[in-house]
Each structure stands twice: as structure tokens, then as C-alpha cells.
Design a protein around this motif. Structure first.
Motif, PDB file in Angstrom:
ATOM      1  N   TYR A  39       0.843  -1.189   0.000  1.00 48.02           N
ATOM      2  CA  TYR A  39       0.000   0.000   0.000  1.00 48.02           C
ATOM      3  C   TYR A  39       0.881   1.242   0.000  1.00 48.02           C
ATOM      4  N   SER A  83      -9.922   1.176  -1.579  1.00 45.50           N
ATOM      5  CA  SER A  83      -8.879   0.786  -0.617  1.00 45.50           C
ATOM      6  C   SER A  83      -7.958  -0.317  -1.146  1.00 45.50           C
ATOM      7  N   ASP A  84      -8.288  -0.908  -2.276  1.00 44.02           N
ATOM      8  CA  ASP A  84      -7.417  -1.920  -2.887  1.00 44.02           C
ATOM      9  C   ASP A  84      -6.309  -1.292  -3.730  1.00 44.02           C
ATOM     10  N   SER A  85      -6.328   0.005  -3.875  1.00 44.98           N
ATOM     11  CA  SER A  85      -5.284   0.693  -4.648  1.00 44.98           C
ATOM     12  C   SER A  85      -3.941   0.452  -3.992  1.00 44.98           C
ATOM     13  N   ALA A  86      -3.028  -0.148  -4.737  1.00 50.10           N
ATOM     14  CA  ALA A  86      -1.735  -0.568  -4.190  1.00 50.10           C
ATOM     15  C   ALA A  86      -0.897  -1.140  -5.334  1.00 50.10           C
TER      16      ALA A  86
END
Lengths: 115, 114
Positions: A39, A83-86
Motif C-alpha cells: 500500500y 482501498s485496494d489501490s496498491a
């Protein structure tokens, strides 16, 4: 030698879209396979793993199946969230010598999920 | 599982100086490793930190540039010596325990060399 090839990024998806990140490997032996996630501003976290053919690793809605016949370990999620942006890294682990192992990483795929 | 902490979390250094990064694990582990992640790149293994003996370095990395210590089962240091801007990277500590089934990573130390 051992290597991991991931699909090139960056990948940009809308929230609730289906995600696939392709990963294939080359290995002299029978590796364990992993997906790690990084992250923004953080270190690597283990997302999921599979240690033998046809095993399915799963965590937080993500899944990947160890396919020996196609030497692949593609990462999937049915509905992504912001929130999965990584950055997602595929990796293989093989015995290096007596009692030691080595992880080999792919180059990483950056995922951005937009609302 | 193992929880790994690193200090410092980030630093800005002048060329020619050295920086020592500390890695602490919350439980006894069998193997400890140091990786480098250059901007936009994947992870590259620098060396395996061996307890009580010299580290095992990967091709392209040497002890004079990256001296490593591991005085016990839960602690290791990596020094980046005589730094140049090319050393600007994230340095990650990693560890395995027991059967070495899973490898854990610290949060990384972000180094910028001016």
C-alpha cells in the motif's frame, strides 16, 4: 533461472469492477507461489499463497489458483474497492540450498481504483 | 507470524556519508534478509543476514558497501556506506521462521541521497 512475469501496469479500474492481474513463472523445481501487496507508503504484506498445484489461495476477497500446467498464478477479485489501490507483487519461492529458500519477485503491478 | 520494525523509517543523507538501518523482529526467526527496492522497481535481495557470522551477499552486492550485522535471532543492521544518489531506494528487512513457509517484511526505510 527462476523468474516471475507480471502484467504491465498501471491498471486503473472503477470501483466494483472485476480485477485480474496475470502472473506466470519459470522455475527449476516446484515452487511455492505468493502474492504480496504494498500500500502507498508502506512495506510489503503477504496477501495470499499456494504451495502446490491446484491449491487456491484467498484473502480479503482476492483469489489465485496455482496452475502447474500453465505455470500461472493469476490474481483475481470480483469487486474492487478504492482501498485496494496498491502495488501487487507476484513471487515464487524455491529451495536455494540446504535449509535455505529464496523469493523471486515480479516487477509489480500498480492498481488504482477510482470511485 | 512475525512483526518486523525498522528504524529509521526515512532519511535524507548527503553523498559520501553512511547510514545504518536497524531491523527488529518480535519473535525468534530463522532467516533474516535485506532487500532493496529502487524507485518503480521490484525487490532485489542484497544479502542473507547470518547470526554470528558474515552475511551471504548476492551477486552485485559487497560487504564493504553494505556491511550487515546480526548479533542475535531477532535483530539485524544494514549499513549503506559512502552513499551516492544511486543508493536512493527503499531498504526492506525480511524474515522467516520455523519451516520458512512464509516470508514477512518490515515497513521499509526510504533513503534519499543528495
Amino acid at each position: 533461472g527462476n523468474s516471475v512475469t507480471q502484467m504491465e501496469g498501471p491498471v486503473t479500474l472503477s470501483e466494483e469492477a472485476f480485477l485480474t492481474i496475470n502472473c506466470t513463472y519459470t522455475a527449476t523445481g516446484y515452487p511455492s507461489l505468493f502474492w504480496y501487496v504494498q500500500y502507498p507508503g508502506e512495506g510489503l504484506q503477504l496477501l495470499l499463497k499456494a504451495t502446490k498445484a491446484d491449491d487456491k489461495g484467498s484473502n480479503k476477497g482476492f483469489e489465485a489458483t496455482y496452475r502447474k500446467e500453465t505455470t500461472s498464478f493469476h490474481l483475481e477479485k470480483g469487486s474492487v474497492q478504492v482501498s485496494d489501490s496498491a502495488v501487487y507483487f507476484c513471487a515464487l519461492r524455491l529451495r536455494k540450498g540446504a535449509g535455505s529458500y529464496q523469493l523471486t519477485f515480479g516487477k509489480g503491478t500498480k492498481l488504482s481504483v477510482i470511485p | 507470524s512475525a512483526v518486523i520494525s525498522q528504524k529509521p523509517s526515512r532519511d535524507i543523507c548527503q553523498r559520501g556519508t553512511s547510514l545504518t538501518i536497524q531491523c527488529q523482529v518480535d519473535s525468534q526467526v530463522t532467516m533474516m534478509f535485506w532487500y532493496r527496492q529502487q524507485p518503480g522497481q521490484s525487490l532485489t535481495l542484497i544479502a542473507t543476514a547470518n547470526q554470528g557470522s558474515e552475511a551471504t551477499y548476492e551477486s552485485g552486492f559487497v560487504i564493504d558497501k553494505f556491511p550487515i550485522s546480526r548479533p542475535n535471532l531477532t535483530f539485524s543492521t544494514l549499513t549503506v556506506s559512502n552513499m551516492s544518489p544511486e543508493d536512493s531506494s527503499i531498504y526492506l528487512c525480511s524474515a522467516t521462521s520455523g519451516t520458512q513457509e512464509t516470508q514477512y517484511f518490515g515497513p521499509g526505510t526510504r533513503l534519499l541521497v543528495l
